[in-house]
Scaffold this motif. Structure first.
Motif, PDB file in Angstrom:
ATOM      1  N   GLY A 179      13.844  -6.263   3.086  1.00 17.20           N
ATOM      2  CA  GLY A 179      12.655  -5.798   2.392  1.00 17.20           C
ATOM      3  C   GLY A 179      12.502  -6.399   1.005  1.00 17.20           C
ATOM      4  O   GLY A 179      13.397  -7.053   0.474  1.00 17.20           O
ATOM      5  N   CYS A 186      11.920  -4.823  -2.536  1.00 14.20           N
ATOM      6  CA  CYS A 186      11.952  -3.560  -3.266  1.00 14.20           C
ATOM      7  C   CYS A 186      11.695  -3.853  -4.740  1.00 14.20           C
ATOM      8  O   CYS A 186      12.370  -4.706  -5.336  1.00 14.20           O
ATOM      9  N   ARG A 194       7.306 -13.891  -1.002  1.00 18.28           N
ATOM     10  CA  ARG A 194       7.257 -13.438   0.398  1.00 18.28           C
ATOM     11  C   ARG A 194       7.748 -14.527   1.342  1.00 18.28           C
ATOM     12  O   ARG A 194       8.451 -14.253   2.324  1.00 18.28           O
ATOM     13  N   SER A 198       5.304  -5.787  -2.306  1.00 17.64           N
ATOM     14  CA  SER A 198       6.457  -4.894  -2.147  1.00 17.64           C
ATOM     15  C   SER A 198       6.356  -4.054  -0.877  1.00 17.64           C
ATOM     16  O   SER A 198       5.270  -3.602  -0.488  1.00 17.64           O
ATOM     17  N   ASP A 199       7.503  -3.814  -0.269  1.00 14.98           N
ATOM     18  CA  ASP A 199       7.595  -2.855   0.827  1.00 14.98           C
ATOM     19  C   ASP A 199       7.916  -1.462   0.301  1.00 14.98           C
ATOM     20  O   ASP A 199       7.510  -0.458   0.890  1.00 14.98           O
ATOM     21  N   HIS A 200       8.652  -1.417  -0.813  1.00  9.61           N
ATOM     22  CA  HIS A 200       9.105  -0.145  -1.371  1.00  9.61           C
ATOM     23  C   HIS A 200       9.154  -0.296  -2.888  1.00  9.61           C
ATOM     24  O   HIS A 200       9.536  -1.355  -3.399  1.00  9.61           O
ATOM     25  N   PRO A 216       6.198   3.679  -0.685  1.00 12.18           N
ATOM     26  CA  PRO A 216       5.412   2.468  -0.456  1.00 12.18           C
ATOM     27  C   PRO A 216       4.339   2.314  -1.529  1.00 12.18           C
ATOM     28  O   PRO A 216       3.999   3.286  -2.225  1.00 12.18           O
TER      29      PRO A 216
END
Length: 253
Positions: free
Chosen positions: A30, A32, A194, A218-220, A234
């Motif tokens: 991910g 983050c 990414r 961002s994913d988180h 999220p």
């Protein structure tokens, strides 16, 4: 299993609490992001993970290992790499030579054998091929033999990424990578981050003030304020969290 687990970490400098009982996890694969106002503790956390600071309390586990028991000079071999807010390249060296400084951290020829040139030439060829491949994949191959001095700032940032990737990390920590970039360069940077995550099967931990880029890639997201975690989730949840809006994005007038 989480790749990185930060559990009840606190850091104090005299009477100043830089991190206050901070707990969070980072999942493999991910992106983050850590956000928060200046002084929230983001760079302090990066310095704990880089083993520059020893926390007063708490534990940090990376890939199943006790990170806080690992000397600073050995964390690269565990699979952690970091970039810094300010570009930290060697201006007199070429782009390739700068990237090679990262690759040598995974060299197999020790100091003694290197001094005697035992196996050093073979390893040097292997590392050069590895770094040239990285430069190709980051669209930097045409600059491989150019000195770093005088190159555009956005290009220098990508060279730093290449040097970090040359260490073959599992976790790449990016400390304010958009700092000093133009709006168009920031958009390109987000796409690069990414792409790096996808191409190299990496996990990325990002400290950044450029909120549009953070929300886009961002994913988180973990939000810090005065060393404490005040929210996480999220981008959609963070964007609309009233506590985050007041503490970081700005309370409405």
């Amino acid at each position: 299993m989480s790749l990185l687990t930060v559990n009840n970490v606190s850091v104090r400098f005299g009477g100043v609490v830089a991190l206050d009982d901070l707990t969070f996890t980072v999942e493999p694969g991910g992106i983050c992001a850590l956000i928060g106002p200046n002084g929230a503790g983001k760079t302090t956390l990066f310095n704990v993970l880089s083993r520059l600071y020893q926390p007063n309390s708490g534990t940090v586990t990376f890939d199943g290992k006790d990170l806080l028991a690992t000397p600073a000079h050995k964390i690269v071999r565990l699979g952690l790499a970091r970039t810094f807010q300010n570009v930290a390249l060697f201006p007199a060296l070429t782009v390739l030579e700068n990237v090679l400084t990262g690759a040598h951290s995974h060299g197999e020829v020790g100091f003694g054998r290197s001094m005697l040139r035992i196996g050093a030439a073979r390893e040097e060829r292997r590392l050069r091929r590895h770094c040239l491949d990285l430069l190709e994949r980051l669209d930097l191959a045409a600059l491989a033999h150019r000195p770093v001095a005088g190159l555009p700032f956005g290009t220098l940032k990508r060279i730093e990424f290449a040097r970090g990737l040359a260490t073959e990390p599992k976790l790449l920590m990016l400390d304010e990578p958009a700092n000093g970039l133009t709006h168009s360069e920031v958009d390109e940077l987000g796409e690069t981050i990414r792409s790096i995550r996808d191409q190299f099967d990496l996990t990325i931990l990002l400290v950044e003030h450029h909120m549009a880029m953070v929300m886009a890639i961002s994913d988180h997201i973990i939000v810090l304020d005065f060393g404490r975690k005040i929210a996480e989730g999220p981008p959609s949840a963070i964007r609309n969290d009233p506590v985050v809006i007041e503490a970081y994005l700005g309370a409405p007038a």
